[in-house]
Design a protein around this motif. Sequence first.
Motif, PDB file in Angstrom:
ATOM      1  N   ASN A  51       0.796  -1.221   0.000  1.00  0.00           N
ATOM      2  CA  ASN A  51       0.000   0.000   0.000  1.00  0.00           C
ATOM      3  C   ASN A  51       0.827   1.268   0.000  1.00  0.00           C
ATOM      4  OD1 ASN A  51      -2.676   0.386  -0.353  1.00  0.00           O
ATOM      5  ND2 ASN A  51      -3.140   0.823   1.776  1.00  0.00           N
ATOM      6  N   GLY A  52       2.129   1.131  -0.040  1.00  0.00           N
ATOM      7  CA  GLY A  52       2.918   2.349   0.024  1.00  0.00           C
ATOM      8  C   GLY A  52       3.994   2.478  -1.032  1.00  0.00           C
ATOM      9  N   SER A  53       4.374   1.399  -1.686  1.00  0.00           N
ATOM     10  CA  SER A  53       5.500   1.476  -2.607  1.00  0.00           C
ATOM     11  C   SER A  53       5.053   2.042  -3.954  1.00  0.00           C
ATOM     12  CB  SER A  53       6.098   0.099  -2.821  1.00  0.00           C
ATOM     13  OG  SER A  53       5.196  -0.713  -3.524  1.00  0.00           O
ATOM     14  N   THR A  54       6.002   2.493  -4.723  1.00  0.00           N
ATOM     15  CA  THR A  54       5.695   2.974  -6.072  1.00  0.00           C
ATOM     16  C   THR A  54       6.547   2.218  -7.078  1.00  0.00           C
ATOM     17  OG1 THR A  54       7.364   4.688  -5.885  1.00  0.00           O
ATOM     18  CG2 THR A  54       5.106   5.297  -5.318  1.00  0.00           C
ATOM     19  N   THR A  55       6.062   2.140  -8.290  1.00  0.00           N
ATOM     20  CA  THR A  55       6.822   1.530  -9.367  1.00  0.00           C
ATOM     21  C   THR A  55       7.557   2.640 -10.093  1.00  0.00           C
ATOM     22  OG1 THR A  55       5.088  -0.089  -9.609  1.00  0.00           O
ATOM     23  CG2 THR A  55       6.654   0.080 -11.406  1.00  0.00           C
ATOM     24  N   THR A  56       8.857   2.552 -10.188  1.00  0.00           N
ATOM     25  CA  THR A  56       9.618   3.614 -10.831  1.00  0.00           C
ATOM     26  C   THR A  56      10.104   3.166 -12.199  1.00  0.00           C
ATOM     27  OG1 THR A  56      11.620   2.834  -9.779  1.00  0.00           O
ATOM     28  CG2 THR A  56      10.399   4.562  -8.644  1.00  0.00           C
ATOM     29  N   ASN A  57      10.401   4.128 -13.024  1.00  0.00           N
ATOM     30  CA  ASN A  57      10.991   3.912 -14.353  1.00  0.00           C
ATOM     31  C   ASN A  57      10.049   3.263 -15.360  1.00  0.00           C
ATOM     32  OD1 ASN A  57      13.420   4.932 -13.357  1.00  0.00           O
ATOM     33  ND2 ASN A  57      13.994   2.906 -12.606  1.00  0.00           N
ATOM     34  N   THR A  58       8.855   2.952 -14.985  1.00  0.00           N
ATOM     35  CA  THR A  58       7.933   2.356 -15.939  1.00  0.00           C
ATOM     36  C   THR A  58       6.598   3.079 -15.875  1.00  0.00           C
ATOM     37  OG1 THR A  58       7.393   0.751 -14.230  1.00  0.00           O
ATOM     38  CG2 THR A  58       8.865   0.022 -15.964  1.00  0.00           C
ATOM     39  N   GLN A  59       6.002   3.248 -17.023  1.00  0.00           N
ATOM     40  CA  GLN A  59       4.725   3.962 -17.074  1.00  0.00           C
ATOM     41  C   GLN A  59       3.605   2.970 -16.804  1.00  0.00           C
ATOM     42  OE1 GLN A  59       4.195   6.279 -20.554  1.00  0.00           O
ATOM     43  NE2 GLN A  59       2.125   6.905 -20.026  1.00  0.00           N
ATOM     44  N   LEU A  60       3.418   2.639 -15.537  1.00  0.00           N
ATOM     45  CA  LEU A  60       2.395   1.688 -15.137  1.00  0.00           C
ATOM     46  C   LEU A  60       1.541   2.311 -14.054  1.00  0.00           C
ATOM     47  CD1 LEU A  60       4.516  -1.567 -14.967  1.00  0.00           C
ATOM     48  CD2 LEU A  60       2.646  -1.112 -16.547  1.00  0.00           C
ATOM     49  N   SER A  61       0.335   1.787 -13.938  1.00  0.00           N
ATOM     50  CA  SER A  61      -0.556   2.321 -12.916  1.00  0.00           C
ATOM     51  C   SER A  61      -0.184   1.754 -11.548  1.00  0.00           C
ATOM     52  CB  SER A  61      -1.993   1.952 -13.254  1.00  0.00           C
ATOM     53  OG  SER A  61      -2.154   0.559 -13.200  1.00  0.00           O
ATOM     54  N   LYS A  62      -0.713   2.398 -10.524  1.00  0.00           N
ATOM     55  CA  LYS A  62      -0.492   1.933  -9.155  1.00  0.00           C
ATOM     56  C   LYS A  62      -1.794   2.136  -8.393  1.00  0.00           C
ATOM     57  CE  LYS A  62       1.596   0.758  -5.374  1.00  0.00           C
ATOM     58  NZ  LYS A  62       2.022  -0.637  -5.187  1.00  0.00           N
ATOM     59  N   THR A  63      -2.201   1.117  -7.667  1.00  0.00           N
ATOM     60  CA  THR A  63      -3.454   1.189  -6.924  1.00  0.00           C
ATOM     61  C   THR A  63      -3.178   1.036  -5.434  1.00  0.00           C
ATOM     62  OG1 THR A  63      -4.697   0.242  -8.762  1.00  0.00           O
ATOM     63  CG2 THR A  63      -5.709   0.096  -6.591  1.00  0.00           C
ATOM     64  N   VAL A  64      -3.784   1.891  -4.626  1.00  0.00           N
ATOM     65  CA  VAL A  64      -3.695   1.757  -3.170  1.00  0.00           C
ATOM     66  C   VAL A  64      -5.116   1.818  -2.600  1.00  0.00           C
ATOM     67  CG1 VAL A  64      -1.373   2.711  -2.966  1.00  0.00           C
ATOM     68  CG2 VAL A  64      -3.338   4.230  -2.832  1.00  0.00           C
ATOM     69  N   ILE A  65      -5.227   1.334  -1.373  1.00  0.00           N
ATOM     70  CA  ILE A  65      -6.531   1.255  -0.719  1.00  0.00           C
ATOM     71  C   ILE A  65      -6.491   2.038   0.588  1.00  0.00           C
ATOM     72  CG2 ILE A  65      -8.114  -0.347   0.457  1.00  0.00           C
ATOM     73  CD1 ILE A  65      -7.357  -2.435  -1.617  1.00  0.00           C
ATOM     74  N   GLY A  66      -7.575   2.690   0.940  1.00  0.00           N
ATOM     75  CA  GLY A  66      -7.615   3.397   2.209  1.00  0.00           C
ATOM     76  C   GLY A  66      -8.844   4.288   2.291  1.00  0.00           C
ATOM     77  N   THR A  67      -8.822   5.116   3.338  1.00  0.00           N
ATOM     78  CA  THR A  67      -9.863   6.138   3.450  1.00  0.00           C
ATOM     79  C   THR A  67      -9.265   7.526   3.263  1.00  0.00           C
ATOM     80  OG1 THR A  67      -9.527   6.170   5.840  1.00  0.00           O
ATOM     81  CG2 THR A  67     -11.311   4.782   5.011  1.00  0.00           C
ATOM     82  N   SER A  68      -7.920   7.580   3.417  1.00  0.00           N
ATOM     83  CA  SER A  68      -7.215   8.848   3.247  1.00  0.00           C
ATOM     84  C   SER A  68      -5.933   8.563   2.459  1.00  0.00           C
ATOM     85  CB  SER A  68      -6.895   9.438   4.621  1.00  0.00           C
ATOM     86  OG  SER A  68      -6.226  10.655   4.474  1.00  0.00           O
ATOM     87  N   PHE A  69      -5.610   9.449   1.542  1.00  0.00           N
ATOM     88  CA  PHE A  69      -4.514   9.153   0.618  1.00  0.00           C
ATOM     89  C   PHE A  69      -3.544  10.326   0.549  1.00  0.00           C
ATOM     90  CE2 PHE A  69      -8.339   6.959  -0.505  1.00  0.00           C
ATOM     91  CZ  PHE A  69      -7.921   5.650  -0.682  1.00  0.00           C
ATOM     92  N   THR A  70      -2.254   9.987   0.575  1.00  0.00           N
ATOM     93  CA  THR A  70      -1.219  11.015   0.491  1.00  0.00           C
ATOM     94  C   THR A  70      -0.528  10.935  -0.859  1.00  0.00           C
ATOM     95  OG1 THR A  70      -0.851  10.923   2.868  1.00  0.00           O
ATOM     96  CG2 THR A  70       0.901  11.904   1.529  1.00  0.00           C
ATOM     97  N   LEU A  71      -0.456  12.085  -1.526  1.00  0.00           N
ATOM     98  CA  LEU A  71       0.192  12.175  -2.824  1.00  0.00           C
ATOM     99  C   LEU A  71       1.344  13.161  -2.716  1.00  0.00           C
ATOM    100  CD1 LEU A  71      -2.906  11.434  -3.325  1.00  0.00           C
ATOM    101  CD2 LEU A  71      -2.612  12.442  -5.574  1.00  0.00           C
ATOM    102  N   VAL A  72       2.541  12.744  -3.130  1.00  0.00           N
ATOM    103  CA  VAL A  72       3.689  13.652  -3.161  1.00  0.00           C
ATOM    104  C   VAL A  72       4.250  13.649  -4.577  1.00  0.00           C
ATOM    105  CG1 VAL A  72       5.983  14.144  -2.239  1.00  0.00           C
ATOM    106  CG2 VAL A  72       4.223  13.160  -0.738  1.00  0.00           C
ATOM    107  N   GLY A  73       4.394  14.831  -5.153  1.00  0.00           N
ATOM    108  CA  GLY A  73       4.896  14.946  -6.523  1.00  0.00           C
ATOM    109  C   GLY A  73       6.308  14.435  -6.654  1.00  0.00           C
ATOM    110  N   THR A  74       6.616  13.872  -7.805  1.00  0.00           N
ATOM    111  CA  THR A  74       7.943  13.289  -8.020  1.00  0.00           C
ATOM    112  C   THR A  74       9.043  14.340  -7.882  1.00  0.00           C
ATOM    113  OG1 THR A  74       9.329  12.079  -9.567  1.00  0.00           O
ATOM    114  CG2 THR A  74       7.797  13.647 -10.522  1.00  0.00           C
ATOM    115  N   THR A  75      10.200  13.875  -7.467  1.00  0.00           N
ATOM    116  CA  THR A  75      11.360  14.767  -7.376  1.00  0.00           C
ATOM    117  C   THR A  75      12.348  14.494  -8.517  1.00  0.00           C
ATOM    118  OG1 THR A  75      12.391  13.178  -5.897  1.00  0.00           O
ATOM    119  CG2 THR A  75      11.203  15.012  -4.872  1.00  0.00           C
ATOM    120  N   ILE A  76      11.989  13.600  -9.391  1.00  0.00           N
ATOM    121  CA  ILE A  76      12.916  13.218 -10.464  1.00  0.00           C
ATOM    122  C   ILE A  76      12.766  14.185 -11.641  1.00  0.00           C
ATOM    123  CG2 ILE A  76      13.579  11.365 -12.039  1.00  0.00           C
ATOM    124  CD1 ILE A  76      12.368   9.406 -10.003  1.00  0.00           C
TER     125      ILE A  76
END
Lengths: 219, 345
Positions: free
Chosen positions: A158-183
């Motif tokens: 529920n917390g990791s991200t896939t890097t270097n590939t243009q793929l979707s990512k799904t997480v589950i919860g009631t509250s979600f944190t989004l942080v813009g990429t630093t790359i």
Amino acid sequence: MGYLDNSVVTIDAILTKKGRELLARNDGSFRITQFAMADDEVDYTLYNPNHPSGSAFYGEAIENMPVLEAFPDETQIMKYKLMTLPRGTSKLPVINVGYASISLRQAASLVITPQTLNYLGSNSTFEPDGYTVTVGDARLLSTFTGIGIDTTNLNISNGSTTTNTQLSKTVIGTSFTLVGTTIDTLFGTSLTSLTTTITVQGRDSGARITIPLTVTKNR
Amino acid sequence: MSFIPFGTDDSVVSSEAITAALWSSNVYNLSSSFFTSSTQQTSTSGKSYLNVYNLAFGASGSETQFSVAYGHISGSGSTVFNSSVDEKSPTRDIYGQYRNLVYGDEASVFNFGGSNGNSRDIYVINVNRARYKQAIAPGTWGLKLTNSTASIMLSDDSNSTTTTTFVGGNRVYNIVSGSLGYTYNTSSVQTDSGSYGLFFPDMGILVLNPRALALTYNGKFGIGLTPDETAATSYSLAYNTNASKVYNAISASSGNFFARSQETVSSTYFFVNAKSSQLNYTTNPSIIDTNGNVLYSTLVNDPQTYPTTIGMYNDAGELLAVAKLSKPLAKDFTKQLTCRVKLEF
């Protein structure tokens, strides 16, 4: 007296990009356990309750509509799921994220807390099983997490991200944190912003909303 | 709720054997469509084998169909790699390579049966893996070889034998004068030099017996195709002359090489069943106004949906596979919807 048609309809399924990714991981995450149905291409304004031939023909235009082939992009298909609600429901559930679109600068964070309108007899409520949130291109977020729902048995990170590939990512919860990429390199030499979509879906109601997500380069 | 869990009996795994035409574009008979590439022929690989294409090399749709090679136990028939080292040549490589594959023993000699079946050299036809998939289906192939005025139609003897033979763990059939798995006479070893070759369906390989093909028809039943066995140390063959001889015998006018591929495809069938009370509402925005009200009053007490797509999910709600119905199917409180979704791997 005629014969009843007892043939079984078999339809072929294709793997989505996400399905191929999980199959390649070989970690048990490719495990089909449930299904849903959708009517993405159906335009219900074609439904005609005034059809002169009667109620059996109300859906004539829809039933004769040609159906498109399946898309392998999991973010572009199964958009409008069918749902199970009590008979007599006159207002259908709608997801409210609080934003019509989301714009983040690099490294900036945002917390979203979706709600469902017109559900369980309430004008506005949080669904007991929470929400699934999918970002179309996981590279645009350095952090993408969901909290509030126990996902221990869901075989989901529920917390990791896939890097270097243009793929979707799904997480589950009631509250979600989004942080813009630093790359920076994701922007190439000329782009000043990158855009993808965020799809929020109620795990109980099935209601869904998709909004654009833009990450803007800092310099 | 949108998701409906599968029960333990709602899916079943099944494996099916599927055959198809062997060659590119689902062509069954590569009749008179044999091409080679001078680029490949004159390259380093050309000293070991000759690629055969379905169309002129470089043309759109041109793909390698099979390769032809010649192997000799002592390296005869080709130039040595290094003039100061005897017998180490491409043809020696080929013989050792296939001997290892078939017998797994460096001391073995290819044997084609009968009292005089040992052979110090071999012709090899190696079908491209993408063509045969998992195997060349036994009893489905035929290869016509022509040399001058003599010609012969070869096949395997899979339909003329009651037992399957294995060599070194590899399923093998004799190559015989015949058609579609049947021999033209009672014996599978049809010449004084043994059978015409060995067919390994699971490796996509035909090993031909040069001793049998070198015989003339009357003495007995060959086509007079004689390999050049000039000693490697004293002869300088620029490229693979013997592979070219086999290629010429295959591509001669009215040449035929037909076969079918075979593969086992494992599929999972999911039985999707939406009960009468399920999935009668939709999140499709075209059915509601901006406040979520259903557009048509008739759909409030008698809701109707038209599913077109079935999505298959994991526990995390990730969409793994998707299937489309051929037309929208009406679903309401009086209808169940049942269908079988096939997912191939």
